[in-house]
Design a protein around this motif. Structure first.
Motif, PDB file in Angstrom:
ATOM      1  N   TYR A   1      50.020  10.569   7.555  1.00  0.00           N
ATOM      2  CA  TYR A   1      50.950  11.072   8.572  1.00  0.00           C
ATOM      3  C   TYR A   1      51.513   9.862   9.287  1.00  0.00           C
ATOM      4  O   TYR A   1      50.757   8.978   9.693  1.00  0.00           O
ATOM      5  N   VAL A   2      52.824   9.818   9.442  1.00  0.00           N
ATOM      6  CA  VAL A   2      53.458   8.668  10.091  1.00  0.00           C
ATOM      7  C   VAL A   2      54.021   9.101  11.430  1.00  0.00           C
ATOM      8  O   VAL A   2      54.185  10.299  11.704  1.00  0.00           O
ATOM      9  N   PRO A   3      54.316   8.134  12.311  1.00  0.00           N
ATOM     10  CA  PRO A   3      54.864   8.494  13.617  1.00  0.00           C
ATOM     11  C   PRO A   3      56.063   9.432  13.497  1.00  0.00           C
ATOM     12  O   PRO A   3      56.979   9.198  12.706  1.00  0.00           O
ATOM     13  N   GLY A   4      56.001  10.492  14.280  1.00  0.00           N
ATOM     14  CA  GLY A   4      57.062  11.491  14.242  1.00  0.00           C
ATOM     15  C   GLY A   4      56.709  12.711  13.416  1.00  0.00           C
ATOM     16  O   GLY A   4      57.310  13.779  13.604  1.00  0.00           O
ATOM     17  N   ASP A   5      55.765  12.585  12.495  1.00  0.00           N
ATOM     18  CA  ASP A   5      55.350  13.726  11.688  1.00  0.00           C
ATOM     19  C   ASP A   5      54.691  14.781  12.574  1.00  0.00           C
ATOM     20  O   ASP A   5      53.979  14.448  13.525  1.00  0.00           O
ATOM     21  N   VAL A   6      54.918  16.050  12.214  1.00  0.00           N
ATOM     22  CA  VAL A   6      54.278  17.154  12.914  1.00  0.00           C
ATOM     23  C   VAL A   6      53.036  17.565  12.135  1.00  0.00           C
ATOM     24  O   VAL A   6      53.109  17.811  10.922  1.00  0.00           O
TER      25      VAL A   6
END
Length: 269
Positions: free
Chosen positions: A61-66
């Protein structure tokens, strides 16, 4: 207290003979049990936080992923929604995620991550940490620990010295390839920080101890340690015993420098 001799250091107890030389006792990496893990004893929400934390820190999961919603996630893993919510609260407290009404739980920007949190460090080293992070941890240690050793030499008490000595004796007995030895290493570095009597520095103790442990494990991943680090630790202790701030700073600086030097081959691999 007499000055430490080059070959047979006085370790704060002239009546005690020096411990026998030790074998570093290196073991294969898969036999090293990582600290901060409690295995089956870990609660469900802690296990969920652990797995999600690793997924975030390794880029699944990367920054911004929900992240999955609590209904979807709890059904998928057959856990309670309350356990999932508690896991999200743990991650939010470490800066890894943020939850907002209607938008769900998103992975935070990296600048918000508490990279010095002991759990976050453990999750980071569960895979392959970046070279920049490893070097950053050594830079942090080089900034903090020599100054802490200098202050400790000025402010230590007999109780502080006893704690340091006990930790070093345990390190000497167990070696840094064992969990017991690494725990004793943590205790020594924490005791040095505690002896500064500086509350902000003492607040860094758990993070510095975690950095010490994980950089130690990292440099032992694929090969035996190139040297025995115990003499470096004894020199720090002796300088603090002798209330010699300059020597304590110098000894701690050298310990961190040599630890990074030992790690360099892995960073360049």
């Amino acid at each position: 207290m007499s000055a430490m001799q080059p070959d047979t250091p006085d370790r704060g107890n002239p009546g005690q003979t020096d411990p026998a030389p030790i074998d570093t006792g290196w073991v294969e990496p898969e036999k090293i049990r990582l600290p901060f893990e409690t295995g089956a004893a870990r609660r469900i929400h802690g296990s969920i936080a652990h797995d999600l934390g690793i997924a975030i820190l390794t880029g699944a999961y990367v920054p911004g992923d929900v992240l999955p919603g609590e209904i979807e996630f709890s059904e998928r893993l057959q856990v309670s929604r309350s356990a999932y919510r508690e896991a999200v609260r743990i991650l939010a407290a470490k800066g890894l995620v943020e939850s907002r009404p209607k938008t769900g739980t998103r992975v935070s920007e990296r600048s918000r991550w508490n990279v010095l949190d002991p759990d976050v460090l453990a999750w980071t080293f569960a895979s392959e940490p970046s070279e920049s992070l490893v070097r950053g941890l050594f830079e942090l240690r080089m900034i903090v620990e020599p100054s802490a050793a200098e202050l400790a030499a000025q402010r230590r008490t007999e109780a502080d010295l006893a704690t340091m000595r006990q930790a070093l004796d345990e390190m000497q007995r167990c070696g840094l390839s064992t969990e017991e030895g690494r725990t004793a290493d943590q205790q020594f570095h924490q005791a040095v920080l505690a002896a500064t009597r500086n509350a902000p520095l003492v607040a860094l103790a758990s993070s510095i101890a975690a950095a010490v442990t994980w950089t130690t494990i990292f440099k032992q991943r694929n090969h035996a340690p190139p040297r025995d680090p115990m003499p470096d630790h004894w020199r720090i202790y002796q300088a603090i015993v002798d209330a010699d701030p300059a020597a304590a700073r110098t000894a701690m600086t050298e310990l961190v420098r040599l630890a990074l030097e030992d790690t360099e081959p892995l960073l360049k691999a």
